[in-house]
Scaffold this motif. Structure first.
Motif, short mmCIF file in Angstrom:
data_model
loop_
_atom_site.label_atom_id
_atom_site.label_comp_id
_atom_site.label_asym_id
_atom_site.label_seq_id
_atom_site.Cartn_x
_atom_site.Cartn_y
_atom_site.Cartn_z
N VAL A 193 8.73 18.07 -11.71
CA VAL A 193 9.23 16.74 -11.42
C VAL A 193 8.30 16.10 -10.39
O VAL A 193 7.62 16.80 -9.64
N PRO A 194 8.24 14.76 -10.36
CA PRO A 194 7.34 14.10 -9.40
C PRO A 194 7.91 14.10 -8.00
O PRO A 194 9.07 14.45 -7.76
N GLY A 195 7.09 13.66 -7.05
CA GLY A 195 7.55 13.44 -5.70
C GLY A 195 8.34 12.14 -5.61
O GLY A 195 8.79 11.61 -6.62
N HIS A 196 8.46 11.60 -4.38
CA HIS A 196 9.27 10.40 -4.21
C HIS A 196 8.86 9.64 -2.95
O HIS A 196 8.28 10.22 -2.02
N PHE A 197 9.16 8.36 -2.93
CA PHE A 197 8.97 7.55 -1.72
C PHE A 197 10.12 7.84 -0.77
O PHE A 197 11.27 8.03 -1.19
N PHE A 198 9.80 7.89 0.52
CA PHE A 198 10.86 8.21 1.48
C PHE A 198 10.94 7.22 2.65
O PHE A 198 11.90 7.26 3.42
N ALA A 199 10.00 6.30 2.78
CA ALA A 199 10.07 5.32 3.85
C ALA A 199 9.12 4.16 3.57
O ALA A 199 8.12 4.32 2.88
N ASN A 202 9.21 17.60 6.54
CA ASN A 202 9.41 16.16 6.35
C ASN A 202 9.13 15.38 7.61
O ASN A 202 8.57 14.27 7.57
N ASP A 203 9.53 15.93 8.75
CA ASP A 203 9.30 15.23 10.03
C ASP A 203 7.80 15.11 10.31
O ASP A 203 7.34 14.05 10.76
N GLU A 204 7.07 16.18 10.07
CA GLU A 204 5.62 16.14 10.29
C GLU A 204 4.95 15.16 9.34
O GLU A 204 4.05 14.40 9.73
N LEU A 205 5.41 15.16 8.10
CA LEU A 205 4.83 14.26 7.10
C LEU A 205 5.08 12.81 7.46
O LEU A 205 4.18 11.96 7.38
N LYS A 206 6.30 12.50 7.89
CA LYS A 206 6.63 11.12 8.26
C LYS A 206 5.85 10.69 9.49
O LYS A 206 5.35 9.56 9.55
N ILE A 233 0.85 -1.19 0.00
CA ILE A 233 0.00 0.00 0.00
C ILE A 233 0.89 1.24 0.00
O ILE A 233 1.80 1.37 0.82
N ALA A 234 0.63 2.15 -0.92
CA ALA A 234 1.30 3.45 -0.93
C ALA A 234 0.37 4.49 -0.33
O ALA A 234 -0.80 4.59 -0.72
N LEU A 235 0.88 5.24 0.63
CA LEU A 235 0.16 6.39 1.17
C LEU A 235 0.78 7.64 0.57
O LEU A 235 1.93 7.98 0.86
N SER A 236 0.03 8.31 -0.31
CA SER A 236 0.53 9.52 -0.96
C SER A 236 0.19 10.71 -0.09
O SER A 236 -0.98 11.01 0.16
N LEU A 237 1.22 11.43 0.36
CA LEU A 237 1.06 12.50 1.34
C LEU A 237 1.36 13.86 0.72
O LEU A 237 2.33 14.02 -0.04
N ILE A 291 3.75 -1.10 3.80
CA ILE A 291 3.23 0.26 3.67
C ILE A 291 4.40 1.16 3.25
O ILE A 291 5.45 1.17 3.90
N ALA A 292 4.21 1.91 2.17
CA ALA A 292 5.25 2.81 1.68
C ALA A 292 4.72 4.24 1.70
O ALA A 292 3.57 4.49 1.31
N LEU A 293 5.54 5.17 2.16
CA LEU A 293 5.14 6.57 2.28
C LEU A 293 5.72 7.37 1.11
O LEU A 293 6.92 7.32 0.85
N TYR A 294 4.83 8.10 0.44
CA TYR A 294 5.19 8.87 -0.76
C TYR A 294 4.95 10.35 -0.51
O TYR A 294 3.86 10.75 -0.08
N LYS A 295 5.96 11.17 -0.77
CA LYS A 295 5.83 12.62 -0.64
C LYS A 295 5.44 13.20 -1.98
O LYS A 295 6.20 13.19 -2.93
#
Length: 383
Positions: free
Chosen positions: A242-248, A199-203, A174-178, A230-234
């Motif tokens: 340019v697109p965002g990216h996965f970070f965790a 970034n800290d708040e988003l994570k 599951i990707a959570l797009s944030l 579960i993958a977190l996407y910014k």
């Protein structure tokens, strides 16, 4: 149908970089509640080790197309799908698992999870039941400006082969797009302000939502024991090129209904030319600038060379170039493509995995591909 003229130093397989094998396709049975199961086919052909084989007949997800409405940038629409496959390979190797679109999260479920959580008063005002209060975004009371963190969810399923020519679910991703920014509109003036979300708040918010998502998935038939990633996407702001990216990402193992550890994903995208790319990757930028200058010397009437690069662990993973033409004529296109191919061979390092699209107002005119580990190029002229 367009026909192609191949003019190449060496013909390489376009997408995979390795020669495909055409063995007999496997017919298997997908395990389900039925005693007989559902027959399916595993194709013998695989583009490369970077791509999953896909079960046939292809079954689309109920949420197909929803991503277009939920994501603010068109660049994110493709990246969240392809990027999620890259992240999935950390847990589900492409030589052991097969891809299938998600089937456990329907459109109604995704839409409800993307809503805010409501207070008792808000539920009463909206004439909603407590059982419907399942939004993952935080409560916003009168006067608050709490961000909408979660913009979209994407589900992928990965199947694995078992004994007796059967396949079963091997895991769910599951990707959570944030959202990386918060848009606020002044109701009196109509002015819109944009506030960055750290970034800290988003994570922190993403990890909190991930825990809840895992618990809810465990309640669904067929997911009580399967691994859940579960993958977190910014997500990129709407005006980004340019697109965002996965970070965790994290994995809840068989039967686990909570997440223990998180793994960082070090990916980033850069636009060439841009000050950010020049500062972060000066050596790659120098190569780009040399190629750009050479093109301008040969064809001063072209409208520019741009590139979009993906970096993994601060190393260039792939580069997609695009050239827009202002002239017309097939002979000019062929000459231009041949010159670009020779310049790529001359200037681009073997370690680059890249493609270059030449386009005009009529659409794509030519495609040049160079695979990692080779100096040779593949050139395709569209007719």
């Amino acid at each position: 149908m367009k026909k192609g003229i191949v003019a190449a130093l060496s013909v390489l397989f376009l997408l995979g970089g390795c020669a495909p094998t055409f063995e007999k396709q496997d017919q298997v049975v997908q395990e389900n509640k039925s005693d007989e199961g559902e027959k399916a086919i595993i194709p013998s052909f695989q583009i490369s080790e970077n791509y999953y084989k896909t079960m046939l007949p292809y079954e689309t997800s109920e949420t197909r197309g929803v991503v277009v409405n939920d994501l603010g940038s068109r660049y994110d629409i493709n990246e969240i799908e392809t990027g999620l496959m890259r992240v999935a390979q950390n847990q589900f190797p492409t030589d052991e698992y097969f891809f299938k679109e998600g089937k456990y999260l329907g459109k109604e479920t995704v839409d409800s999870w993307l809503q805010r959580k409501y207070t008792s008063k808000q539920l009463k005002d909206k004439k909603m039941k407590e059982s419907e209060n399942i939004g993952l975004n935080p409560v916003q009371e009168d006067g608050d400006t709490e961000p909408i963190y979660l913009a979209h969810l994407v589900e992928h399923n990965y199947l694995m082969k078992t004994e007796g020519d059967k396949v079963r679910l091997g895991g769910v991703v599951i990707a959570l797009s944030l959202n990386s920014v918060q848009y606020e509109t002044n109701m009196s003036s109509g002015a819109r302000t944009v506030k960055n979300i750290s970034n800290d708040e988003l994570k922190q918010q993403g990890m909190k939502m991930a825990e809840e998502v895992v618990k809810r998935l465990r309640q669904k038939d067929g997911l009580k024991n399967a691994p859940i990633m579960i993958a977190l996407y910014k997500q990129a702001p709407k005006d980004e090129r340019v697109p965002g990216h996965f970070f965790a990402y994290s994995v809840a193992g068989n039967g686990e209904d909570s997440i223990q550890d998180w793994n960082d994903v070090n990916e980033s995208h850069y636009l060439f030319p841009s000050p950010e790319a020049a500062d972060a990757h000066p050596n790659d930028y120098k190569i780009f600038k040399t190629l750009k200058d050479d093109v301008e010397d040969y064809f001063p009437v072209y409208t520019g060379l741009t590139g979009q690069a993906l970096y993994e662990d601060d190393k260039l993973a792939k580069m997609d170039f695009e050239v827009a033409l202002t002239f017309e004529g097939k002979t000019e296109t062929i000459g231009f493509a041949q010159h670009l191919a020779s310049m790529i061979t001359k200037h681009v390092p073997e370690g680059w995995d890249m493609k270059l699209t030449i386009s005009s107002s009529d659409g794509p005119e030519a495609l040049i591909v160079k695979k990692k580990g080779s100096k040779e190029t593949y050139v395709h002229i569209y007719e």
